[in-house]
Design an enzyme around this catalytic site. Structure first.
Site, mmCIF file in Angstrom:
data_model
loop_
_atom_site.group_PDB
_atom_site.id
_atom_site.type_symbol
_atom_site.label_atom_id
_atom_site.label_comp_id
_atom_site.label_asym_id
_atom_site.label_seq_id
_atom_site.Cartn_x
_atom_site.Cartn_y
_atom_site.Cartn_z
ATOM 1 N N SER A 214 2.772 5.289 3.850
ATOM 2 C CA SER A 214 1.447 5.058 4.246
ATOM 3 C C SER A 214 2.090 4.002 5.264
ATOM 4 C CB SER A 214 1.542 4.002 3.166
ATOM 5 O OG SER A 214 1.556 3.935 1.991
ATOM 6 N N GLY A 216 -1.108 2.257 7.298
ATOM 7 C CA GLY A 216 -1.958 1.673 7.332
ATOM 8 C C GLY A 216 -3.115 2.396 7.973
ATOM 9 N N GLY A 219 -3.767 5.856 7.849
ATOM 10 C CA GLY A 219 -3.191 7.091 6.674
ATOM 11 C C GLY A 219 -2.178 7.467 6.394
ATOM 12 N N GLY A 245 -1.663 0.232 -0.530
ATOM 13 C CA GLY A 245 -0.630 1.486 -1.327
ATOM 14 C C GLY A 245 -0.489 2.183 -2.943
ATOM 15 N N ASP A 246 -1.180 0.970 -4.079
ATOM 16 C CA ASP A 246 -0.625 1.372 -4.962
ATOM 17 C C ASP A 246 -1.541 2.260 -5.409
ATOM 18 O OD1 ASP A 246 1.024 -1.190 -5.812
ATOM 19 O OD2 ASP A 246 -0.532 -2.676 -5.976
#
Length: 314
Positions: A214, A216, A219, A245-246
């Site tokens: 990830s 931020g 992408g 992120g989850d």
């Protein structure tokens, strides 16, 4: 069924206000409380996508009871194992500019409690199509706890998605998780390089079949056995990044479970992650934004990143 493992779940408190005044009293007009922890957030997102998900892990005390009550209210299948210690809390303070999160360490887990969890985990693996292993390890667990869980899943023919950091991540890699999902900070800390292209390949060289980092607002960067991809949202979206992120992990686990092509997995992961930024709490996403973003996510396949080893390896 996708099994989500949160060994160190939390009772999440979110304080929302217009602006935080440092070194001063702050009146909080809005307080939210819900069951949290990375795997719990993943399960919420999967449920919202009409996918069967089960929550397991370790929980105890007053906070653990409140956490389990919230899981029941949300209609999430609860297969948590009871421990004597008190489940931790997390506090997120969000204003119009930023979000600051305070994380407690979690309860001390005994050897007997860990053994009971392993027995429960192996029972649940019988019906699992994929496993998500997420978050920190509570005190008392072995440093290679995730390696043990990955090896047990492989013995049942179940692929795993690992979202961890530090020693918990590095000790698990030799077991060969199907997907590892670090963020940019976790990737740099684990691999000793600020270059995410080199970083993802170093984690693959250490044992991960695929790595999805990830980045931020930039992408996702993915290195897989089928090739490398970059996936980006069409434009930056302002909001609360907690839980984004989850949501990406939920999409990756679903793609792993169904065997979807990698570009499709990444498109869904970016769209879900971006839509989560627009939601007030982790584990939730803006459904309208998600469906609008799906067709607008940019997925490109650059030259495959060059192989590399972890620092200190021959």
């Amino acid at each position: 069924m996708i099994l989500t493992v949160t060994l160190n779940p939390a009772l999440d408190l979110t304080y929302r206000l217009a602006a935080v005044r440092k070194h001063a009293g702050n009146r909080v007009p809005s307080v939210r409380q819900q069951a949290g922890g990375k795997g719990v957030n993943v399960a919420r997102v999967l449920a919202a996508l009409d996918q069967a998900a089960t929550v397991t892990g370790l929980a105890g005390g007053h906070n653990g009871r409140a956490l389990r009550a919230d899981l029941a209210a949300a209609g999430l299948r609860d297969e948590l194992v009871e421990v004597a210690g008190e489940t931790r809390r997390t506090v997120a303070v969000a204003d119009d500019q930023d979000t600051t999160v305070f994380l407690e360490p979690g309860p001390q887990v005994t050897t007997a409690e860990w053994r009971r969890f392993l027995e429960q985990y192996q029972r649940l693996l019988r019906d699992a199509s994929a496993v998500v292993l997420s978050g920190s390890l509570p005190p008392g667990l072995p440093a290679d706890a995730y390696r043990t869980l990955i090896e047990l899943a492989r013995s049942h023919g179940v692929p795993t998605v690992l979202d961890a950091e530090g020693h918990a991540l590095l000790r698990a890699l030799p077991a060969g998780p199907a997907v590892v999902k670090p963020n940019a900070h976790e990737l740099a800390a684990a691999t000793g390089t600020a270059d995410p292209v080199r970083g993802v390949e170093r984690l693959r060289a250490a044992g991960a079949a695929a790595v999805v980092a990830s980045l931020g607002p930039d992408g996702l960067l993915a290195a897989t056995p089928e090739g490398a991809w970059r996936a980006r949202p069409p434009e930056p979206l302002p909001g609360n990044p907690t839980g984004a992120g989850d949501s990406a992990v939920a999409a990756l686990a679903l793609g792993l479970s169904t065997g979807a092509p990698w570009p499709e997995r990444l498109r869904q992961a970016v769209a879900l992650s971006a839509a989560t930024v627009l939601a007030p709490q982790a584990g939730h996403y803006d459904s309208d934004a998600y469906h609008q973003l799906l067709d607008r996510v940019l997925v490109e396949q650059p030259d495959h990143p060059r192989p590399a080893q972890l620092e200190g390896e021959p």
